[in-house]
Design a protein around this motif. Structure first.
Motif, mmCIF file in Angstrom:
data_model
loop_
_atom_site.group_PDB
_atom_site.id
_atom_site.type_symbol
_atom_site.label_atom_id
_atom_site.label_comp_id
_atom_site.label_asym_id
_atom_site.label_seq_id
_atom_site.Cartn_x
_atom_site.Cartn_y
_atom_site.Cartn_z
ATOM 1 N N SER A 134 0.813 -1.212 0.000
ATOM 2 C CA SER A 134 0.000 0.000 0.000
ATOM 3 C C SER A 134 0.850 1.267 0.000
ATOM 4 N N ARG A 135 1.975 1.254 0.721
ATOM 5 C CA ARG A 135 2.805 2.462 0.793
ATOM 6 C C ARG A 135 3.456 2.769 -0.555
ATOM 7 N N PHE A 136 3.843 1.713 -1.299
ATOM 8 C CA PHE A 136 4.437 1.930 -2.620
ATOM 9 C C PHE A 136 3.384 2.377 -3.624
ATOM 10 N N LEU A 137 2.171 1.828 -3.469
ATOM 11 C CA LEU A 137 1.085 2.241 -4.356
ATOM 12 C C LEU A 137 0.754 3.710 -4.111
ATOM 13 N N LEU A 138 0.775 4.129 -2.860
ATOM 14 C CA LEU A 138 0.513 5.524 -2.530
ATOM 15 C C LEU A 138 1.605 6.427 -3.107
ATOM 16 N N ARG A 139 2.842 5.957 -3.065
ATOM 17 C CA ARG A 139 3.946 6.732 -3.655
ATOM 18 C C ARG A 139 3.775 6.853 -5.162
ATOM 19 N N LEU A 140 3.325 5.755 -5.789
ATOM 20 C CA LEU A 140 3.079 5.783 -7.234
ATOM 21 C C LEU A 140 2.010 6.814 -7.568
ATOM 22 N N ILE A 141 0.966 6.862 -6.747
ATOM 23 C CA ILE A 141 -0.105 7.839 -6.967
ATOM 24 C C ILE A 141 0.436 9.262 -6.849
ATOM 25 N N VAL A 142 1.298 9.489 -5.863
ATOM 26 C CA VAL A 142 1.885 10.818 -5.674
ATOM 27 C C VAL A 142 2.728 11.204 -6.889
ATOM 28 N N ILE A 143 3.561 10.270 -7.357
ATOM 29 C CA ILE A 143 4.417 10.544 -8.523
ATOM 30 C C ILE A 143 3.568 10.851 -9.755
ATOM 31 N N LEU A 144 2.551 10.010 -10.005
ATOM 32 C CA LEU A 144 1.690 10.219 -11.164
ATOM 33 C C LEU A 144 0.920 11.534 -11.046
ATOM 34 N N THR A 145 0.509 11.867 -9.834
ATOM 35 C CA THR A 145 -0.223 13.109 -9.618
ATOM 36 C C THR A 145 0.646 14.321 -9.943
ATOM 37 N N VAL A 146 1.908 14.252 -9.538
ATOM 38 C CA VAL A 146 2.834 15.349 -9.833
ATOM 39 C C VAL A 146 3.021 15.491 -11.343
ATOM 40 N N VAL A 147 3.252 14.354 -12.008
ATOM 41 C CA VAL A 147 3.555 14.375 -13.447
ATOM 42 C C VAL A 147 2.320 14.673 -14.290
ATOM 43 N N ASN B 234 -1.000 22.959 -21.115
ATOM 44 C CA ASN B 234 -0.765 22.674 -22.541
ATOM 45 C C ASN B 234 0.715 22.512 -22.885
ATOM 46 N N GLN B 235 1.561 22.448 -21.880
ATOM 47 C CA GLN B 235 2.988 22.281 -22.136
ATOM 48 C C GLN B 235 3.467 20.874 -21.775
ATOM 49 N N MET B 236 2.571 20.068 -21.196
ATOM 50 C CA MET B 236 2.929 18.714 -20.787
ATOM 51 C C MET B 236 2.187 17.704 -21.666
ATOM 52 N N ALA B 237 2.858 16.607 -21.981
ATOM 53 C CA ALA B 237 2.256 15.581 -22.845
ATOM 54 C C ALA B 237 1.379 14.654 -22.008
ATOM 55 N N VAL B 238 0.168 15.104 -21.710
ATOM 56 C CA VAL B 238 -0.770 14.321 -20.904
ATOM 57 C C VAL B 238 -1.912 13.860 -21.808
ATOM 58 N N SER B 239 -2.104 12.559 -21.896
ATOM 59 C CA SER B 239 -3.171 12.027 -22.739
ATOM 60 C C SER B 239 -4.401 11.724 -21.893
ATOM 61 N N ASN B 240 -5.546 11.568 -22.566
ATOM 62 C CA ASN B 240 -6.762 11.184 -21.849
ATOM 63 C C ASN B 240 -6.590 9.835 -21.176
ATOM 64 N N LEU B 241 -5.908 8.900 -21.842
ATOM 65 C CA LEU B 241 -5.700 7.576 -21.266
ATOM 66 C C LEU B 241 -4.831 7.667 -20.010
ATOM 67 N N GLY B 242 -3.764 8.463 -20.057
ATOM 68 C CA GLY B 242 -2.913 8.637 -18.887
ATOM 69 C C GLY B 242 -3.692 9.193 -17.720
ATOM 70 N N TRP B 243 -4.586 10.138 -18.003
ATOM 71 C CA TRP B 243 -5.406 10.724 -16.940
ATOM 72 C C TRP B 243 -6.375 9.694 -16.366
ATOM 73 N N PHE B 244 -6.991 8.902 -17.225
ATOM 74 C CA PHE B 244 -7.919 7.862 -16.777
ATOM 75 C C PHE B 244 -7.205 6.826 -15.909
ATOM 76 N N ILE B 245 -5.983 6.486 -16.273
ATOM 77 C CA ILE B 245 -5.216 5.505 -15.488
ATOM 78 C C ILE B 245 -4.948 6.041 -14.081
ATOM 79 N N LEU B 246 -4.598 7.321 -13.976
ATOM 80 C CA LEU B 246 -4.379 7.916 -12.652
ATOM 81 C C LEU B 246 -5.659 7.846 -11.818
ATOM 82 N N LEU B 247 -6.791 8.226 -12.390
ATOM 83 C CA LEU B 247 -8.066 8.179 -11.672
ATOM 84 C C LEU B 247 -8.404 6.750 -11.259
ATOM 85 N N TYR B 248 -8.134 5.812 -12.148
ATOM 86 C CA TYR B 248 -8.410 4.390 -11.882
ATOM 87 C C TYR B 248 -7.603 3.917 -10.673
ATOM 88 N N ILE B 249 -6.320 4.238 -10.658
ATOM 89 C CA ILE B 249 -5.441 3.788 -9.576
ATOM 90 C C ILE B 249 -5.838 4.422 -8.251
#
Length: 336
Positions: free
Chosen positions: A143-156, A166-181
Protein backbone atom coordinates in the motif's frame (compact mmCIF):
# COMPACT_ATOMS: atom_id res chain seq x y z
CA UNK A 1 -26.08 -11.67 -6.75
CA UNK A 2 -24.46 -8.70 -5.00
CA UNK A 3 -26.67 -5.76 -4.07
CA UNK A 4 -25.69 -2.59 -5.87
CA UNK A 5 -24.78 0.35 -3.67
CA UNK A 6 -27.18 3.05 -4.84
CA UNK A 7 -24.97 5.80 -3.40
CA UNK A 8 -22.53 5.21 -6.26
CA UNK A 9 -25.38 4.79 -8.75
CA UNK A 10 -26.75 8.18 -7.69
CA UNK A 11 -23.27 9.65 -8.08
CA UNK A 12 -23.17 8.23 -11.62
CA UNK A 13 -26.49 9.96 -12.43
CA UNK A 14 -25.29 13.29 -11.06
CA UNK A 15 -22.00 12.94 -12.95
CA UNK A 16 -23.84 12.43 -16.24
CA UNK A 17 -26.13 15.36 -15.54
CA UNK A 18 -23.07 17.57 -15.06
CA UNK A 19 -21.66 16.30 -18.36
CA UNK A 20 -24.86 17.21 -20.22
CA UNK A 21 -24.84 20.62 -18.53
CA UNK A 22 -21.21 21.04 -19.56
CA UNK A 23 -22.06 20.34 -23.19
CA UNK A 24 -24.90 22.87 -23.09
CA UNK A 25 -22.29 25.52 -22.29
CA UNK A 26 -19.40 24.15 -24.36
CA UNK A 27 -21.47 24.05 -27.55
CA UNK A 28 -23.32 27.22 -26.59
CA UNK A 29 -22.35 30.91 -26.66
CA UNK A 30 -19.54 31.01 -24.10
CA UNK A 31 -16.74 31.18 -26.66
CA UNK A 32 -18.50 33.92 -28.63
CA UNK A 33 -19.32 36.19 -25.66
CA UNK A 34 -16.17 37.29 -23.86
CA UNK A 35 -17.41 40.19 -21.70
CA UNK A 36 -17.46 39.34 -18.00
CA UNK A 37 -20.93 38.93 -16.51
CA UNK A 38 -22.74 36.91 -13.88
CA UNK A 39 -24.03 34.54 -16.56
CA UNK A 40 -20.53 34.02 -17.94
CA UNK A 41 -19.29 33.08 -14.46
CA UNK A 42 -22.17 30.60 -14.08
CA UNK A 43 -21.34 29.16 -17.51
CA UNK A 44 -17.71 28.70 -16.44
CA UNK A 45 -18.82 26.89 -13.28
CA UNK A 46 -21.02 24.59 -15.38
CA UNK A 47 -18.02 23.84 -17.61
CA UNK A 48 -16.03 22.63 -14.60
CA UNK A 49 -18.90 20.29 -13.73
CA UNK A 50 -18.43 18.37 -16.98
CA UNK A 51 -14.78 17.55 -16.25
CA UNK A 52 -15.77 16.69 -12.70
CA UNK A 53 -18.43 14.31 -14.03
CA UNK A 54 -15.89 12.50 -16.24
CA UNK A 55 -13.49 12.12 -13.29
CA UNK A 56 -16.20 10.63 -11.09
CA UNK A 57 -17.34 8.25 -13.84
CA UNK A 58 -13.83 6.84 -14.25
CA UNK A 59 -13.24 6.63 -10.50
CA UNK A 60 -16.44 4.64 -10.02
CA UNK A 61 -15.15 2.17 -12.63
CA UNK A 62 -11.78 1.86 -10.92
CA UNK A 63 -13.42 1.38 -7.54
CA UNK A 64 -15.42 -1.63 -8.69
CA UNK A 65 -13.22 -3.12 -11.43
CA UNK A 66 -10.20 -3.57 -9.15
CA UNK A 67 -12.05 -6.30 -7.22
CA UNK A 68 -13.73 -7.89 -10.24
CA UNK A 69 -12.62 -9.50 -13.46
CA UNK A 70 -12.60 -7.34 -16.56
CA UNK A 71 -13.64 -9.71 -19.36
CA UNK A 72 -13.36 -8.88 -23.04
CA UNK A 73 -16.88 -10.30 -23.54
CA UNK A 74 -18.24 -7.38 -21.50
CA UNK A 75 -17.02 -5.01 -24.21
CA UNK A 76 -19.45 -6.51 -26.73
CA UNK A 77 -22.68 -5.10 -25.15
CA UNK A 78 -21.02 -1.69 -24.90
CA UNK A 79 -19.92 -1.89 -28.54
CA UNK A 80 -23.45 -2.85 -29.62
CA UNK A 81 -24.91 0.09 -27.72
CA UNK A 82 -22.42 2.56 -29.18
CA UNK A 83 -22.86 1.17 -32.71
CA UNK A 84 -26.67 1.28 -32.44
CA UNK A 85 -26.65 5.02 -31.80
CA UNK A 86 -23.73 6.05 -34.01
CA UNK A 87 -24.83 4.04 -37.05
CA UNK A 88 -28.52 4.59 -36.33
CA UNK A 89 -28.30 8.39 -36.25
CA UNK A 90 -26.03 8.31 -39.30
CA UNK A 91 -28.64 6.43 -41.33
CA UNK A 92 -31.49 8.64 -40.10
CA UNK A 93 -29.71 11.89 -40.93
CA UNK A 94 -28.48 10.50 -44.27
CA UNK A 95 -32.11 9.83 -45.21
CA UNK A 96 -33.12 13.35 -44.08
CA UNK A 97 -30.22 15.37 -45.47
CA UNK A 98 -27.50 13.64 -47.46
CA UNK A 99 -25.45 16.82 -47.65
CA UNK A 100 -24.52 16.52 -43.96
CA UNK A 101 -22.98 13.07 -44.41
CA UNK A 102 -19.44 12.64 -45.76
CA UNK A 103 -16.74 9.97 -45.76
CA UNK A 104 -15.52 10.94 -42.28
CA UNK A 105 -19.05 10.76 -40.94
CA UNK A 106 -19.51 7.31 -42.48
CA UNK A 107 -16.30 6.02 -40.90
CA UNK A 108 -17.13 7.45 -37.48
CA UNK A 109 -20.70 6.20 -37.72
CA UNK A 110 -19.88 2.59 -38.57
CA UNK A 111 -16.56 2.40 -36.68
CA UNK A 112 -17.23 4.73 -33.72
CA UNK A 113 -14.59 3.34 -31.37
CA UNK A 114 -11.84 3.21 -33.96
CA UNK A 115 -12.45 6.70 -35.36
CA UNK A 116 -13.13 8.37 -32.01
CA UNK A 117 -16.77 9.30 -32.54
CA UNK A 118 -17.00 9.53 -28.75
CA UNK A 119 -13.62 10.34 -27.20
CA UNK A 120 -14.75 9.11 -23.78
CA UNK A 121 -15.83 5.72 -25.12
CA UNK A 122 -12.59 5.20 -27.04
CA UNK A 123 -10.46 6.11 -24.03
CA UNK A 124 -12.60 4.10 -21.63
CA UNK A 125 -12.37 1.04 -23.88
CA UNK A 126 -8.56 1.27 -23.81
CA UNK A 127 -8.68 1.62 -20.02
CA UNK A 128 -10.95 -1.42 -19.74
CA UNK A 129 -8.58 -3.53 -21.84
CA UNK A 130 -5.70 -2.47 -19.58
CA UNK A 131 -7.71 -3.05 -16.38
CA UNK A 132 -6.57 -6.67 -15.72
CA UNK A 133 -2.92 -5.62 -15.99
CA UNK A 134 -3.48 -2.51 -13.89
CA UNK A 135 -5.20 -4.66 -11.26
CA UNK A 136 -2.23 -7.03 -11.09
CA UNK A 137 0.15 -4.12 -10.67
CA UNK A 138 -2.04 -2.45 -8.04
CA UNK A 139 -2.46 -5.63 -5.98
CA UNK A 140 1.20 -6.61 -6.25
CA UNK A 141 2.44 -3.36 -4.70
CA UNK A 142 2.40 -2.78 -0.94
CA UNK A 143 0.00 0.00 0.00
CA UNK A 144 2.81 2.46 0.79
CA UNK A 145 4.44 1.93 -2.62
CA UNK A 146 1.08 2.24 -4.36
CA UNK A 147 0.51 5.52 -2.53
CA UNK A 148 3.95 6.73 -3.66
CA UNK A 149 3.08 5.78 -7.23
CA UNK A 150 -0.10 7.84 -6.97
CA UNK A 151 1.89 10.82 -5.67
CA UNK A 152 4.42 10.54 -8.52
CA UNK A 153 1.69 10.22 -11.16
CA UNK A 154 -0.22 13.11 -9.62
CA UNK A 155 2.83 15.35 -9.83
CA UNK A 156 3.56 14.38 -13.45
CA UNK A 157 -0.01 14.13 -14.77
CA UNK A 158 -1.80 16.77 -12.68
CA UNK A 159 0.36 19.24 -10.74
CA UNK A 160 2.86 20.06 -13.51
CA UNK A 161 0.17 20.42 -16.21
CA UNK A 162 -1.78 22.66 -13.80
CA UNK A 163 1.19 25.02 -13.75
CA UNK A 164 2.41 24.63 -17.33
CA UNK A 165 -0.95 24.19 -19.05
CA UNK A 166 -0.76 22.67 -22.54
CA UNK A 167 2.99 22.28 -22.14
CA UNK A 168 2.93 18.71 -20.79
CA UNK A 169 2.26 15.58 -22.84
CA UNK A 170 -0.77 14.32 -20.90
CA UNK A 171 -3.17 12.03 -22.74
CA UNK A 172 -6.76 11.18 -21.85
CA UNK A 173 -5.70 7.58 -21.27
CA UNK A 174 -2.91 8.64 -18.89
CA UNK A 175 -5.41 10.72 -16.94
CA UNK A 176 -7.92 7.86 -16.78
CA UNK A 177 -5.22 5.50 -15.49
CA UNK A 178 -4.38 7.92 -12.65
CA UNK A 179 -8.07 8.18 -11.67
CA UNK A 180 -8.41 4.39 -11.88
CA UNK A 181 -5.44 3.79 -9.58
CA UNK A 182 -6.64 6.37 -7.04
CA UNK A 183 -10.10 4.81 -6.87
CA UNK A 184 -8.61 1.31 -6.69
CA UNK A 185 -6.40 2.38 -3.77
CA UNK A 186 -9.42 3.79 -1.93
CA UNK A 187 -11.31 0.52 -2.49
CA UNK A 188 -8.47 -1.70 -1.27
CA UNK A 189 -7.01 0.40 1.55
CA UNK A 190 -9.48 3.15 2.28
CA UNK A 191 -8.48 6.71 3.10
CA UNK A 192 -4.86 6.96 4.39
CA UNK A 193 -4.89 6.87 8.19
CA UNK A 194 -3.21 10.27 8.53
CA UNK A 195 -6.15 11.82 6.71
CA UNK A 196 -8.89 10.21 8.81
CA UNK A 197 -9.21 13.07 11.24
CA UNK A 198 -12.60 14.12 12.54
CA UNK A 199 -14.49 16.18 9.96
CA UNK A 200 -11.47 15.91 7.64
CA UNK A 201 -13.46 15.13 4.52
CA UNK A 202 -15.95 17.91 5.16
CA UNK A 203 -13.08 20.39 5.25
CA UNK A 204 -11.36 18.69 2.32
CA UNK A 205 -14.55 18.97 0.28
CA UNK A 206 -15.18 22.60 1.24
CA UNK A 207 -11.60 23.80 0.76
CA UNK A 208 -11.07 22.01 -2.59
CA UNK A 209 -14.37 23.41 -3.91
CA UNK A 210 -13.50 26.90 -2.71
CA UNK A 211 -10.04 26.79 -4.29
CA UNK A 212 -11.34 25.41 -7.58
CA UNK A 213 -14.23 27.80 -8.08
CA UNK A 214 -12.37 30.65 -6.40
CA UNK A 215 -9.56 30.33 -8.96
CA UNK A 216 -12.07 30.92 -11.76
CA UNK A 217 -13.49 34.06 -10.19
CA UNK A 218 -10.03 35.42 -9.34
CA UNK A 219 -8.82 34.85 -12.91
CA UNK A 220 -12.00 36.50 -14.22
CA UNK A 221 -11.36 39.59 -12.12
CA UNK A 222 -7.66 39.63 -13.03
CA UNK A 223 -8.55 39.55 -16.72
CA UNK A 224 -10.37 42.86 -16.32
CA UNK A 225 -7.14 44.65 -15.45
CA UNK A 226 -4.46 42.55 -17.12
CA UNK A 227 -4.84 41.37 -20.70
CA UNK A 228 -2.39 38.50 -20.08
CA UNK A 229 -5.17 36.74 -18.15
CA UNK A 230 -7.69 37.01 -20.98
CA UNK A 231 -8.84 33.53 -21.98
CA UNK A 232 -7.04 32.02 -18.97
CA UNK A 233 -10.06 32.00 -16.65
CA UNK A 234 -10.14 28.19 -16.53
CA UNK A 235 -6.35 27.76 -16.29
CA UNK A 236 -6.61 26.02 -12.91
CA UNK A 237 -9.84 24.20 -13.72
CA UNK A 238 -8.87 22.06 -16.72
CA UNK A 239 -9.11 18.30 -16.91
CA UNK A 240 -5.65 17.75 -15.42
CA UNK A 241 -6.08 20.42 -12.73
CA UNK A 242 -4.84 19.40 -9.29
CA UNK A 243 -7.67 21.50 -7.83
CA UNK A 244 -10.25 19.56 -9.85
CA UNK A 245 -8.58 16.28 -8.91
CA UNK A 246 -8.74 17.13 -5.19
CA UNK A 247 -12.40 18.12 -5.52
CA UNK A 248 -13.17 14.86 -7.35
CA UNK A 249 -11.45 12.78 -4.69
CA UNK A 250 -13.20 14.62 -1.85
CA UNK A 251 -16.63 13.97 -3.39
CA UNK A 252 -15.74 10.34 -4.01
CA UNK A 253 -14.60 9.82 -0.40
CA UNK A 254 -17.77 11.50 0.83
CA UNK A 255 -19.89 9.02 -1.17
CA UNK A 256 -17.75 6.12 0.12
CA UNK A 257 -18.65 7.14 3.67
CA UNK A 258 -22.40 7.06 3.01
CA UNK A 259 -24.05 4.03 4.58
CA UNK A 260 -24.64 1.59 1.69
CA UNK A 261 -28.26 1.33 0.56
CA UNK A 262 -30.18 -0.03 -2.41
CA UNK A 263 -32.89 1.77 -4.35
CA UNK A 264 -34.40 0.13 -7.43
CA UNK A 265 -35.40 3.42 -9.06
CA UNK A 266 -31.94 4.96 -8.67
CA UNK A 267 -30.31 1.78 -9.99
CA UNK A 268 -32.64 1.72 -12.98
CA UNK A 269 -32.01 5.36 -13.88
CA UNK A 270 -28.26 4.83 -13.42
CA UNK A 271 -28.36 2.02 -16.00
CA UNK A 272 -29.53 4.59 -18.57
CA UNK A 273 -26.68 7.07 -18.11
CA UNK A 274 -24.39 5.72 -20.82
CA UNK A 275 -27.22 5.96 -23.33
CA UNK A 276 -27.82 9.57 -22.30
CA UNK A 277 -24.22 10.34 -23.22
CA UNK A 278 -24.33 8.49 -26.55
CA UNK A 279 -27.52 10.23 -27.66
CA UNK A 280 -27.00 13.84 -26.66
CA UNK A 281 -23.34 14.02 -27.75
CA UNK A 282 -23.76 12.30 -31.10
CA UNK A 283 -22.23 14.35 -33.92
CA UNK A 284 -25.60 14.67 -35.68
CA UNK A 285 -27.71 15.31 -32.57
CA UNK A 286 -25.24 17.85 -31.13
CA UNK A 287 -25.78 20.68 -33.67
CA UNK A 288 -29.51 19.97 -33.84
CA UNK A 289 -29.74 20.22 -30.08
CA UNK A 290 -27.56 23.20 -29.23
CA UNK A 291 -27.85 25.27 -32.41
CA UNK A 292 -31.52 24.81 -33.27
CA UNK A 293 -33.67 23.33 -30.49
CA UNK A 294 -32.08 25.16 -27.52
CA UNK A 295 -31.87 28.95 -28.10
CA UNK A 296 -29.03 29.32 -25.64
CA UNK A 297 -27.65 32.52 -27.14
CA UNK A 298 -30.94 34.17 -26.19
CA UNK A 299 -31.03 32.49 -22.80
CA UNK A 300 -27.46 33.56 -22.08
CA UNK A 301 -28.50 37.23 -22.08
CA UNK A 302 -31.36 36.59 -19.66
CA UNK A 303 -31.15 37.01 -15.89
CA UNK A 304 -32.81 33.58 -15.68
CA UNK A 305 -30.00 31.89 -17.63
CA UNK A 306 -28.69 29.59 -14.83
CA UNK A 307 -32.17 28.33 -13.94
CA UNK A 308 -33.26 28.07 -17.58
CA UNK A 309 -30.26 26.05 -18.76
CA UNK A 310 -30.45 23.71 -15.76
CA UNK A 311 -34.15 23.14 -16.49
CA UNK A 312 -33.43 22.44 -20.16
CA UNK A 313 -30.65 20.03 -19.15
CA UNK A 314 -33.11 18.16 -16.91
CA UNK A 315 -35.55 17.91 -19.84
CA UNK A 316 -32.83 16.64 -22.20
CA UNK A 317 -31.74 14.10 -19.58
CA UNK A 318 -35.29 12.79 -19.17
CA UNK A 319 -35.94 12.52 -22.93
CA UNK A 320 -32.64 10.79 -23.71
CA UNK A 321 -33.13 8.45 -20.72
CA UNK A 322 -36.54 7.49 -22.12
CA UNK A 323 -35.03 6.79 -25.55
CA UNK A 324 -32.36 4.59 -23.96
CA UNK A 325 -35.02 2.82 -21.87
CA UNK A 326 -36.92 1.96 -25.07
CA UNK A 327 -33.70 0.66 -26.68
CA UNK A 328 -33.05 -1.56 -23.67
CA UNK A 329 -36.61 -2.93 -23.72
CA UNK A 330 -36.27 -3.85 -27.40
CA UNK A 331 -32.78 -5.29 -26.88
CA UNK A 332 -33.70 -7.47 -23.91
CA UNK A 333 -36.95 -8.59 -25.54
CA UNK A 334 -34.96 -9.83 -28.54
CA UNK A 335 -32.57 -11.68 -26.25
CA UNK A 336 -35.48 -13.23 -24.39
Amino acid sequence: MKTRNSAFELLRIIAMFMIVLYHSVFWGPLNQITSLSTNRIFAQLFLVGGKLGVNLFVMISGYFLVTSKAKIEKVIPMWKQVFTYSAGFLVIFFMINRGNVNIKSLLRGFFPMVFNEYWFVTTYLMLYILAPYLNRLIKSLPSRFLLRLIVILTVVISILPSIFQNQMAVSNLGWFILLYIIAAYLRLYGVPSKLIARHFNVWFLAISAALLYGSIIIMDLASLKFTVFKGKELHFAGQESILLLCFSISIFIWVMNITPFSNKFINRVSALTFGVYLIHDNEFIRPLLWQHLVPEKLLFRSSMYPISIIGITVLIYIITSFIEWIRQQVHFRKRG
